[in-house]
Design an enzyme around this catalytic site. Structure first.
Site, PDB file in Angstrom:
ATOM      1  N   ASP A 216       4.099  -3.669  -1.537  1.00 35.43           N
ATOM      2  CA  ASP A 216       3.893  -3.916  -2.964  1.00 35.43           C
ATOM      3  C   ASP A 216       2.438  -3.665  -3.344  1.00 35.43           C
ATOM      4  O   ASP A 216       1.513  -4.038  -2.606  1.00 35.43           O
ATOM      5  CB  ASP A 216       4.276  -5.369  -3.269  1.00 35.43           C
ATOM      6  CG  ASP A 216       4.214  -5.699  -4.737  1.00 35.43           C
ATOM      7  OD1 ASP A 216       4.967  -5.078  -5.505  1.00 35.43           O
ATOM      8  OD2 ASP A 216       3.421  -6.581  -5.112  1.00 35.43           O
ATOM      9  N   GLU A 266       3.457   0.800  17.763  1.00 35.90           N
ATOM     10  CA  GLU A 266       3.663   0.030  18.995  1.00 35.90           C
ATOM     11  C   GLU A 266       5.141  -0.216  19.269  1.00 35.90           C
ATOM     12  O   GLU A 266       5.519  -0.602  20.376  1.00 35.90           O
ATOM     13  CB  GLU A 266       2.958  -1.322  18.888  1.00 35.90           C
ATOM     14  CG  GLU A 266       1.445  -1.247  18.705  1.00 35.90           C
ATOM     15  CD  GLU A 266       0.854  -2.609  18.347  1.00 35.90           C
ATOM     16  OE1 GLU A 266       1.605  -3.613  18.377  1.00 35.90           O
ATOM     17  OE2 GLU A 266      -0.351  -2.664  18.032  1.00 35.90           O
TER      18      GLU A 266
END
Length: 552
Positions: A216, A266
């Site tokens: 956002d 990751e």
């Protein structure tokens, strides 16, 4: 238009070509019956989304919040607000979505928190200059006694962008910045403690198995040095739209997303970041998706393009060019929870700046039949384009904007902060209809709804549209099925010339055209239609109509 081939960026990652369905949780499905949609409600309706044919869902905020701005004011980034359920409900929803091969993207609100967040409560109790206050944008005021705000910035929701606090000694003291409501204080993203906190938040949800994040206000987290005064032009949109705004689109945001990109890397499974960045040009928008930054960003210039052939063709061309130059797919979107639904917006006859909304006293209200025809045509074009498309809940039913909401039911902060001068976004957030004859049209079993549903929405209910071969729902299903079968989310397009009032191109052997003129458009001999946005006979494409077709 001259013939020109344009390609989507190469790559096979799912997010490059996905159709992603936005769920506004409080308005999608309500299992508890309290009038507010919830996570178990979403789980109960996943079969309908699988049947529709989407690749992923994006959930607007469901994290713990006092709901001053419908969940965009977060108090706990690692939990579910009780009105939506529990973390166990989220895990069940995620598992059930994945079982249906539907990926899940969650909304993250990093620009600001709720004023009820533990960090902000600590900041209010702490002294100026303390580590607690350094997490937010606290500043001394101007004037002899600090009685004036630090600068002249105006909130997106109306009024000033600064709020003065009462210090522990009972005297008025510093001011804090809030781009949005006063209950939504902005974090200070130059503070490493803030950055580390959000790395931890990302990992919390990634560890649970989410497939990505919609971020956002992705263009608002860094403010210009010195916080200089700024007065926007009268025609500037509330979320940006002009150059050199000191609280939008600052270069420092890119360091944040390069960091986040590494966090997502990751994890296995092609996790993705999508940014909500309202920027004035596509060239600037594409900066958010350079290698090593975000994977997608919303194409707001495309969404806000008027119903005009030259402008639509231009924005598609430029989108493919600008996103392609940085190796990213373009995204395509026509509606979301912040804008007037495109089944109404495309037929407005008066200006309606983004965020203002339309209501009972608005000028230029759309003709519903014209709006729906244009919406169906626009979607038919959008879902043929290479890249990733976003759908907003209810648009597959052809829902128009709810324009006649009585004043006493309105809940958008924009309505209150502007003293009713701007209607805000309630009209696109009304709970959607599932069954015509059920309480609340199947939104729940109790008949309660947090915003009133228009009586005419019974005709748009899913159970009414499902058996109707000509319904908007079945148009969407056909478009999504054929898009997948023909791999239209990848590859290239070749522009074709059908006149100045049409947009036309070819995807392999599939031709796509939309007629924006006032007269039928003849497509010639040997045409076999694959999809028509509105049913018609012959080979002349009616006005406000799009088609996919083959030519002998």
């Amino acid at each position: 238009m001259t013939e020109l081939e344009q390609s989507a960026a190469p790559g096979s990652e799912w997010w490059r070509s996905a159709v992603i369905y936005q769920i506004y949780p409080r308005s999608f499905a309500d299992a508890s019956g309290d009038g507010i949609g919830d996570l178990p409600g979403i789980t109960s309706r996943l079969d309908a989304l699988q049947d529709l044919g989407v690749d992923a869902i994006w959930l607007s905020p469901f994290m713990t919040s006092p709901q001053k701005d419908a969940g965009y004011d977060v108090t706990d980034y690692r939990d579910v607000d009780p009105i939506f359920g529990t973390l166990a409900d989220f895990d069940e929803m995620l598992e059930q979505a994945h079982a249906r091969r539907i990926r899940v993207i969650v909304d993250l609100v990093p620009n600001h928190s709720s004023d009820q967040h533990v960090w902000f409560q600590q900041a209010l109790k702490a002294a100026p200059g303390s580590p607690e206050r350094a997490r937010y944008m606290f500043r001394d005021g101007k004037g002899e006694n600090g009685e004036l705000p630090p600068n002249n910035w105006e909130s997106v929701f109306g009024g000033g962008m600064w709020e003065r606090v009462t210090e522990a000694d009972g005297n008025l003291g510093q001011w804090y910045l809030h781009i949005f409501d006063a209950t939504q204080p902005d974090f200070d993203w130059t503070n490493e403690e803030v950055r580390e906190e959000f790395r931890s938040v990302l990992r919390f949800w990634l560890d649970r198995g989410v497939d990505g994040f919609r971020v956002d206000v992705a263009h608002g987290m860094i403010k210009a040095d010195g916080l200089p005064d700024y007065t926007p032009p009268a025609d500037a949109g509330s979320m940006g739209g002009v150059d050199d705004v000191p609280y939008w689109g600052q270069d420092g945001v890119h360091d944040i997303y390069r960091d986040w990109h590494n966090v997502l890397a990751e994890y296995d499974g092609e996790r993705a970041l999508c940014g909500e960045a309202w920027l004035p040009t596509l060239e600037q928008t594409a900066l958010w998706v350079r290698p090593g930054e975000m994977h997608q960003t919303f194409n707001f210039p495309y969404m806000m393009t008027e119903w005009d052939a030259e402008r639509i063709g231009s924005v598609i061309r430029e989108s493919l060019d600008q996103f392609g130059e940085v190796g990213a797919p373009s995204t395509w979107v026509l509606s979301n929870h912040d804008v007037i639904r495109h089944a109404s917006r495309l037929a407005l006859t008066a200006d309606s700046p983004q965020g203002d909304g339309i209501g009972p006293l608005s000028a230029g209200k759309p003709d519903q039949a014209t709006g729906l025809a244009r919406a169906r045509a626009a979607t038919t074009v959008m879902l043929s384009l290479p890249g990733s498309s976003y759908l907003y809940q209810g648009e597959e039913l052809g829902l128009p904007e709810a324009m006649e909401i009585p004043d006493e039911f309105r809940q958008d902060p924009t309505w209150f902060r502007t003293n009713g001068e701007r209607y805000g976004r309630d009209g696109c957030r009304v709970p959607i209809p599932w069954e015509a004859d059920a309480p609340a049209y199947g939104f729940n079993d109790s008949g309660d709804a947090w915003l009133p549903q228009p009586a005419e929405w019974a005709a748009f209910a899913r159970d009414v549209e499902e058996p109707d071969a000509t319904s908007t729902l079945n148009l969407y299903k056909a478009l999504l099925r054929l898009r997948r079968e023909r791999a239209l989310g990848t590859g290239s397009l070749v522009w074709e010339d059908l006149g100045t009032d049409a947009v036309a191109f070819r995807r392999g052997d599939l031709h796509v055209a939309v007629n924006l003129s006032d007269a039928p458009l003849e497509l010639g001999e040997g045409v076999t239609f694959v999809v028509q946005s509105q049913a018609f006979d012959g080979t002349a494409l009616p006005t406000d109509t799009a088609a996919w077709y083959l030519k002998a």
